[in-house]
Design an enzyme around this catalytic site. Sequence first.
Site, PDB file in Angstrom:
ATOM      1  CD  GLU B  68      -1.772  -2.389   1.580  1.00  0.00           C
ATOM      2  OE1 GLU B  68      -0.582  -2.636   1.876  1.00  0.00           O
ATOM      3  OE2 GLU B  68      -2.681  -3.220   1.702  1.00  0.00           O
ATOM      4  CG  PHE B 130     -10.031  -9.357  11.453  1.00  0.00           C
ATOM      5  CD1 PHE B 130      -8.782  -9.726  11.940  1.00  0.00           C
ATOM      6  CD2 PHE B 130     -10.269  -9.465  10.095  1.00  0.00           C
ATOM      7  CE1 PHE B 130      -7.797 -10.199  11.091  1.00  0.00           C
ATOM      8  CE2 PHE B 130      -9.289  -9.939   9.229  1.00  0.00           C
ATOM      9  CZ  PHE B 130      -8.046 -10.303   9.737  1.00  0.00           C
ATOM     10  CE  LYS B 180     -17.458  -6.226   3.506  1.00  0.00           C
ATOM     11  NZ  LYS B 180     -16.868  -7.544   3.823  1.00  0.00           N
ATOM     12  CG  MET B 498      22.962  11.513   2.226  1.00  0.00           C
ATOM     13  SD  MET B 498      24.139  12.642   1.465  1.00  0.00           S
ATOM     14  CE  MET B 498      23.221  13.215   0.049  1.00  0.00           C
TER      15      MET B 498
END
Lengths: 195, 601
Positions: B68, B130, B180, B498
């Site tokens: 994601e 959940f 939902k 770096m």
Amino acid sequence: MASSPTPGAPTPGAPNPAAPSVYSTSPGEPPIERRTIAVLVDNEPGVLARVIGLFSGRGYNIESLTVSEVDPENHLSRITVVTSGTPQILEQIKAQLDRLVPVHTVRDLTLAGGFVDRDLALVKVAGTGEKRVEALRIADIFKAEVVDAGLDYFVFQMHHRSDKVDRFIELMKPLGLVELSRTGVVAIARGARGL
Amino acid sequence: MTAKTEEAPAAATQDPKSELPNGAELLIKALVEQGVEVVFGYPGGAVLPIYDALFQQNALRHILVRHEQAAVHAAEGYARSTGKVGVVLVTSGPGATNAVTGLTDALMDSIPVVCLTGQVPTHLIGNDAFQEADTTGITRPCTKHNYLVKAVADLPRTLHEAFYVAASGRPGPVVVDLPKDVLQAKGPYLSKEKVHHRSYRPQTEPEPGAVEQAIELLANAKRPVIYSGGGVINAGPAACEALGQLVRATGAPITNTLMGLGAYPGTDRQFLGMLGMHGTYEANLAMYNADVMLCVGARFDDRVTGRLSDFSPGSTKIHIDIDPSSINKNVMVDLPVIGDVGRVLAAMNARWRERDLATDAKALDAWWQQIEQWRARDCLAFVQDGDVIKPQHAIRRLYELTRERDLYVTTEVGQHQMWAAQYFKFDSPNRWMTSGGLGTMGYGLPAALGVQIAHPESLVIDIAGEASILMNIQELSTLAQYRLPVKTFIVNNQWMGMVRQWQELLHGKRYSESYSDSLPDFVKLADAFGAKGIRVTKASELDEAIREMIETPGPVIFDCCVAQDENCFPMIPSGAAHYEMLLGPNDHAAKPISEEGMVLV
Ligand SMILES: Cc1ncc(C[n+]2csc(CCOP(=O)(O)OP(=O)(O)O)c2C)c(N)n1
Ligand SMILES: [Mg+2]
């Protein structure tokens, strides 16, 4: 890092000639000011969390914060914040508040001229005898109202400017103050104009 | 549709509501009305109704990423290369928490993104159900705004608002959390013209008085400098065009921030290169010595200013920004001009012409002579000798061999990013995508993916480090699935370069945990993901290999093995001033890094 100090760096503890003396009121240090700010917001879930999160996330001070719905029809709430900081920080606070999406108006009441502010305290003082009499006498002087009482306690309601409420509470401490609840500051600008 | 109606609760069958679309369908309708063509996402239980609705339509294309975080970076890449809002769709709980880095990245760089997150049904919110996470709570500080939609009737309006908020004013990410049950409930649609935001109206038109003052200050300047940032790119190509006009009219030198590269043609003589910590000598000294500074759509970031007390001390500062909270945040300015950068610049250009203003030619000439002396130091020079490839050489050759192409560049974070910013010259905006404010390793590959989706025919290169690329390497699978020919150019110095550089310069060469151990064989890795792997170790073979990469029709992983010990110069050590720049390895800090400097990142 402490193991090998950079050559030429000032040693800790030794006077650093570059640092301004602690006694000088150096012109570099801007003064800390206190401001009372009114914020009109949409009364929606999370709006208070946004405002508080802004203050905590950016390290601003909150001396007092109150919130209540003021226009149920239009779902508007008013937040009154008392905060302090340098003028630059105070400008930032207002700009950051104004940037929050559900914020309608931000008004710096301190800068906008005169305003009245009130703080309400409920002060429970327990005791008997001489102290009890004294507590009631002082309450009377401060125009605090007795809103509940028993033979061994009073609950005073005191509302005024915060500093005066502070003073009343100080005086109640040796007289048996056992519990305190305060609203924080609500404020409104003087004059005929609305926010 | 009919099947669904039959499955709906019995009570609803007689209800006229049953004719209405459900929340998921309303959502898609709203996205389509907003002009969305692509959604970057990843499914899960809470968003199954949306995936079901996606399955039954053709207007929206869904790109399935592999993480994601990558969905958000892909949406950022898409947004930055098109000027449109990027859209993300993730599930509740872990889907939402995985998106947090991407959202923070988009917030820091002011990139318009709408991120739709699934949520457990409203009656379970707060029960530790959940895959429940307090998504609006978690994302409140890392979004421009967020919403929890509690009723289907609010869904279309909220979605339109989300797009409005993401794209207007100073853009940013907006999260819409969708329980939902709300996605399954039926409700009426509301089109976007019917939606007007109650409170959010950023000021876009400047005060005319401020515009007059700004052009007067510029016209009277003897040593002007224009410093522009990502705000100009966000304001669109017309704003960049207007910036160019102003630069040419005033004859002033211009420098760009990391975010602003491409807003003004990088190959033009008036362009001094990037400024700041790894900016050019001429840009930083022009900032230090200027008498009038015009800051356009930039925010005086600490990477740009160096030590604040020595930042351009003698200049009168003008700051154009759409966000009033950017004014006087780090640096006190003399003249703030609030408004949309494009409109402000257009107004300034118009008034400049109408009043027939001109800068003092003699003063400007002297100023340019001074600047040319600084430029003659050739601060980006390096010597490529022998067969070990210098990373700077690799990046410069990559630029020279691709500059004629229709090119988009993304980067990861580290030395390679700074070298890319130094050696690539962008002549147009929206071609350069890098994580500026957050400095997110792992940004470049998914961002390139998003860019390539938007520009399927263009050459898209992610300039990467070997450490950064491993942070979102799973997106090679996405490239394979959608046949996206992204070129991943890994400047492989075998170090978190770096970090190593800072340890060398600031921490007594104690190279703590900065070696890239146990690296994969990138050529085999490419093979495993159906991409072409190319490895180069010799300078003499570099050009040929880059050409081969460009000519390859599919995705390529280019493992460019470079010298391990190169540092990125110029460098202004943290806490130092612009004039204390280190120009190369033989240059030592004029002063030891101050203790205040040591605490800075
Ligand atoms: C997610 C994340 N973690 C840590 C850092 C700190 N960091 C900045 S640059 C860097 C090293 C990057 O190494 P590499 O990708 O090999 O690039 P190089 O500097 O070698 O070009 C690290 C660890 C970061 N920017 N982002
Ligand atoms: Mg590396």
